[in-house]
Motif scaffolding. Sequence first.
Motif, PDB file in Angstrom:
ATOM      1  N   PHE A 271       0.827  -1.203   0.000  1.00 15.75           N
ATOM      2  CA  PHE A 271       0.000   0.000   0.000  1.00 15.75           C
ATOM      3  C   PHE A 271       0.866   1.260   0.000  1.00 15.75           C
ATOM      4  O   PHE A 271       0.534   2.244  -0.669  1.00 15.75           O
ATOM      5  CB  PHE A 271      -0.928  -0.007   1.215  1.00 15.75           C
ATOM      6  CG  PHE A 271      -2.030  -1.018   1.120  1.00 15.75           C
ATOM      7  CD1 PHE A 271      -3.225  -0.707   0.495  1.00 15.75           C
ATOM      8  CD2 PHE A 271      -1.866  -2.299   1.633  1.00 15.75           C
ATOM      9  CE1 PHE A 271      -4.251  -1.638   0.395  1.00 15.75           C
ATOM     10  CE2 PHE A 271      -2.890  -3.237   1.534  1.00 15.75           C
ATOM     11  CZ  PHE A 271      -4.081  -2.905   0.907  1.00 15.75           C
ATOM     12  N   GLN A 272       1.980   1.224   0.722  1.00  9.63           N
ATOM     13  CA  GLN A 272       2.842   2.394   0.779  1.00  9.63           C
ATOM     14  C   GLN A 272       3.462   2.697  -0.588  1.00  9.63           C
ATOM     15  O   GLN A 272       3.477   3.856  -1.029  1.00  9.63           O
ATOM     16  CB  GLN A 272       3.946   2.190   1.822  1.00  9.63           C
ATOM     17  CG  GLN A 272       4.881   3.401   1.946  1.00  9.63           C
ATOM     18  CD  GLN A 272       5.836   3.279   3.109  1.00  9.63           C
ATOM     19  OE1 GLN A 272       5.556   2.599   4.096  1.00  9.63           O
ATOM     20  NE2 GLN A 272       6.972   3.949   3.014  1.00  9.63           N
TER      21      GLN A 272
ATOM     22  N   VAL B  97      -0.274   3.880   4.307  1.00 11.20           N
ATOM     23  CA  VAL B  97      -0.789   4.746   3.244  1.00 11.20           C
ATOM     24  C   VAL B  97      -0.359   6.188   3.500  1.00 11.20           C
ATOM     25  O   VAL B  97       0.063   6.901   2.577  1.00 11.20           O
ATOM     26  CB  VAL B  97      -2.329   4.651   3.150  1.00 11.20           C
ATOM     27  CG1 VAL B  97      -2.865   5.651   2.127  1.00 11.20           C
ATOM     28  CG2 VAL B  97      -2.747   3.235   2.776  1.00 11.20           C
ATOM     29  N   ASN B  98      -0.447   6.624   4.740  1.00  5.72           N
ATOM     30  CA  ASN B  98       0.000   7.965   5.104  1.00  5.72           C
ATOM     31  C   ASN B  98       1.468   8.162   4.755  1.00  5.72           C
ATOM     32  O   ASN B  98       1.872   9.198   4.192  1.00  5.72           O
ATOM     33  CB  ASN B  98      -0.239   8.175   6.605  1.00  5.72           C
ATOM     34  CG  ASN B  98       0.000   9.601   7.058  1.00  5.72           C
ATOM     35  OD1 ASN B  98      -0.541  10.545   6.476  1.00  5.72           O
ATOM     36  ND2 ASN B  98       0.803   9.777   8.090  1.00  5.72           N
ATOM     37  N   ARG B  99       2.287   7.156   5.053  1.00  5.76           N
ATOM     38  CA  ARG B  99       3.710   7.231   4.723  1.00  5.76           C
ATOM     39  C   ARG B  99       3.930   7.247   3.212  1.00  5.76           C
ATOM     40  O   ARG B  99       4.830   7.931   2.704  1.00  5.76           O
ATOM     41  CB  ARG B  99       4.447   6.036   5.337  1.00  5.76           C
ATOM     42  CG  ARG B  99       4.659   6.139   6.827  1.00  5.76           C
ATOM     43  CD  ARG B  99       5.294   4.890   7.395  1.00  5.76           C
ATOM     44  NE  ARG B  99       5.644   5.063   8.793  1.00  5.76           N
ATOM     45  CZ  ARG B  99       6.093   4.087   9.584  1.00  5.76           C
ATOM     46  NH1 ARG B  99       6.234   2.860   9.095  1.00  5.76           N
ATOM     47  NH2 ARG B  99       6.401   4.336  10.844  1.00  5.76           N
ATOM     48  N   GLY B 100       3.127   6.491   2.489  1.00  9.26           N
ATOM     49  CA  GLY B 100       3.273   6.445   1.037  1.00  9.26           C
ATOM     50  C   GLY B 100       3.053   7.805   0.401  1.00  9.26           C
ATOM     51  O   GLY B 100       3.746   8.171  -0.562  1.00  9.26           O
ATOM     52  N   PHE B 101       2.086   8.569   0.928  1.00 12.13           N
ATOM     53  CA  PHE B 101       1.853   9.925   0.408  1.00 12.13           C
ATOM     54  C   PHE B 101       3.081  10.801   0.628  1.00 12.13           C
ATOM     55  O   PHE B 101       3.531  11.502  -0.284  1.00 12.13           O
ATOM     56  CB  PHE B 101       0.634  10.552   1.096  1.00 12.13           C
ATOM     57  CG  PHE B 101       0.496  12.027   0.828  1.00 12.13           C
ATOM     58  CD1 PHE B 101       0.075  12.482  -0.413  1.00 12.13           C
ATOM     59  CD2 PHE B 101       0.814  12.950   1.819  1.00 12.13           C
ATOM     60  CE1 PHE B 101      -0.028  13.848  -0.661  1.00 12.13           C
ATOM     61  CE2 PHE B 101       0.703  14.306   1.576  1.00 12.13           C
ATOM     62  CZ  PHE B 101       0.284  14.758   0.328  1.00 12.13           C
TER      63      PHE B 101
ATOM     64  N   ILE C 199      -3.218   1.695   7.802  1.00 10.84           N
ATOM     65  CA  ILE C 199      -3.560   3.104   7.615  1.00 10.84           C
ATOM     66  C   ILE C 199      -2.287   3.957   7.674  1.00 10.84           C
ATOM     67  O   ILE C 199      -2.084   4.880   6.876  1.00 10.84           O
ATOM     68  CB  ILE C 199      -4.566   3.569   8.684  1.00 10.84           C
ATOM     69  CG1 ILE C 199      -5.877   2.778   8.575  1.00 10.84           C
ATOM     70  CG2 ILE C 199      -4.828   5.063   8.576  1.00 10.84           C
ATOM     71  CD1 ILE C 199      -6.580   2.926   7.255  1.00 10.84           C
ATOM     72  N   MET C 200      -1.407   3.644   8.609  1.00 10.84           N
ATOM     73  CA  MET C 200      -0.136   4.338   8.752  1.00 10.84           C
ATOM     74  C   MET C 200       0.705   4.235   7.485  1.00 10.84           C
ATOM     75  O   MET C 200       1.359   5.203   7.059  1.00 10.84           O
ATOM     76  CB  MET C 200       0.635   3.758   9.944  1.00 10.84           C
ATOM     77  CG  MET C 200       2.016   4.334  10.175  1.00 10.84           C
ATOM     78  SD  MET C 200       2.868   3.489  11.529  1.00 10.84           S
ATOM     79  CE  MET C 200       3.217   1.894  10.781  1.00 10.84           C
TER      80      MET C 200
ATOM     81  N   PHE D 142       2.342   1.711  16.980  1.00  8.55           N
ATOM     82  CA  PHE D 142       1.629   1.925  15.719  1.00  8.55           C
ATOM     83  C   PHE D 142       0.906   3.272  15.715  1.00  8.55           C
ATOM     84  O   PHE D 142       0.844   3.946  14.687  1.00  8.55           O
ATOM     85  CB  PHE D 142       0.617   0.799  15.478  1.00  8.55           C
ATOM     86  CG  PHE D 142       1.222  -0.554  15.242  1.00  8.55           C
ATOM     87  CD1 PHE D 142       2.573  -0.688  14.947  1.00  8.55           C
ATOM     88  CD2 PHE D 142       0.444  -1.700  15.311  1.00  8.55           C
ATOM     89  CE1 PHE D 142       3.138  -1.946  14.722  1.00  8.55           C
ATOM     90  CE2 PHE D 142       0.995  -2.958  15.075  1.00  8.55           C
ATOM     91  CZ  PHE D 142       2.343  -3.078  14.790  1.00  8.55           C
ATOM     92  N   PHE D 143       0.358   3.656  16.852  1.00  3.34           N
ATOM     93  CA  PHE D 143      -0.380   4.916  16.935  1.00  3.34           C
ATOM     94  C   PHE D 143       0.569   6.113  16.846  1.00  3.34           C
ATOM     95  O   PHE D 143       0.242   7.132  16.227  1.00  3.34           O
ATOM     96  CB  PHE D 143      -1.192   4.965  18.229  1.00  3.34           C
ATOM     97  CG  PHE D 143      -2.332   3.979  18.258  1.00  3.34           C
ATOM     98  CD1 PHE D 143      -3.571   4.318  17.728  1.00  3.34           C
ATOM     99  CD2 PHE D 143      -2.159   2.699  18.774  1.00  3.34           C
ATOM    100  CE1 PHE D 143      -4.621   3.406  17.738  1.00  3.34           C
ATOM    101  CE2 PHE D 143      -3.199   1.783  18.786  1.00  3.34           C
ATOM    102  CZ  PHE D 143      -4.433   2.139  18.262  1.00  3.34           C
ATOM    103  N   PHE D 144       1.757   5.982  17.434  1.00  3.46           N
ATOM    104  CA  PHE D 144       2.744   7.056  17.314  1.00  3.46           C
ATOM    105  C   PHE D 144       3.254   7.157  15.873  1.00  3.46           C
ATOM    106  O   PHE D 144       3.594   8.245  15.406  1.00  3.46           O
ATOM    107  CB  PHE D 144       3.915   6.802  18.274  1.00  3.46           C
ATOM    108  CG  PHE D 144       3.580   7.058  19.704  1.00  3.46           C
ATOM    109  CD1 PHE D 144       3.733   8.326  20.258  1.00  3.46           C
ATOM    110  CD2 PHE D 144       3.101   6.038  20.522  1.00  3.46           C
ATOM    111  CE1 PHE D 144       3.421   8.571  21.590  1.00  3.46           C
ATOM    112  CE2 PHE D 144       2.793   6.270  21.846  1.00  3.46           C
ATOM    113  CZ  PHE D 144       2.952   7.539  22.386  1.00  3.46           C
TER     114      PHE D 144
END
Length: 409
Positions: free
Chosen positions: A63-64, A135-139, A132-133, A188-190
Amino acid sequence: MTISTLVPKLTSEQKFMLSVIVVNAGNYLYNLLLGRILGPEMFADAALLITFLLVLSFVAMTFQLATAKFSVLFENATFKSFIALIYKYAGITGTVIGAAMVVFSGELQQLFNTKSSLMFTIFGLGVPVYFIMSVNRGFYQGTKRFEKLAWTYQGEMFSRLAITLLLIFTITTVSSSILVVIGIFASFFFGLLPFKKEHFVLKVKNVLSKEQSSQISKFFVLTAFYELTQIIINNSDILLVKHYFPEYDAGLYASLALIGRVVYFVTWMFVMLLLPAVIEKKKLGEATAPILVKYVGYVVGLASVVVLGCYLFPELAIHLLFGDAYLSMAPLLWKYAVATALFAVSNIFAYYFLSLDQYMPVVVSGLLGISQILLIVFFHSSLLEVVVVQIIAMAVLLVIQLIYFFFKK
């Protein structure tokens, strides 16, 4: 205050490389401290959790990388439609995988001979957050916002290190494997921060054309296949050793793997920088091979230094990093480092071709990954034999990648 803000004179790419080195060093320190504090037998379960974390990172990397690639190619409404779609499917995939771990936690306990099934349940609950993390990193990766990308990795690493050590030193009535998995879950949340929340919109009108949807699906499927081969090549040995060998030997082998894999961890930053650079060059119609040659040179140089160090000072390395309880692994250290170095170099070639939509190296990596599993299944009379068959498989993989590159060029 993060690493990125402490060195304002460096470019964003250089700051990211420095951050990756710090993050890898922190993750390495985390592994080493667990090995020293817990000892070989208890470390076997902790090492299994770390291996599960690596497996999860490879699955989520699909995903990333997809997000990174199409963040470069898509713009405006097309990008908004794409990012909403990728978040949706990342959440669904993470939920399915996490639920499966929770449901089959008892079976996982029996398969890997662990002391508790609860560790798999807690880990499974955190899996959707990790997707979810990613995908955020991939952006951030695709748009070359390397400082924010670095913050997400730093947050995950520092929180896991601090929380895990705090729990281990303050709570003595709970199994160490449970404390380790709680630290992983919390990290994971951090790792979500900083989160681009305006992209997290699940209801957006789909404006992607059939050609664009086909392009995304093709890249996604083949990237997923390659990440699966990475899971196999990078982690099958630890999982199989945990299955075939006693806990003590499995703990010793885990320490060997963690030291030998420093090559892979150190060189991973070049893969992160390679993909968006190659895609952008291709988009502009410019030559991409010079980028590959540059990064291959970096990887070969770093890998050679690590292998030489493991060959000349194996006992010193193990004594300093894990302690005397693991010294019996010293003769195998440089051999394992060679196997990892061969894979690290071939990995650069594979990601280069993947970014150019050339998928034959991906198929080859899959076949060699399966071959590695079969070799270990049939040849595991000793830990030495397990390492040697990996060297053979990775040497064949690199030779084929080189042949393919020169044939194409």
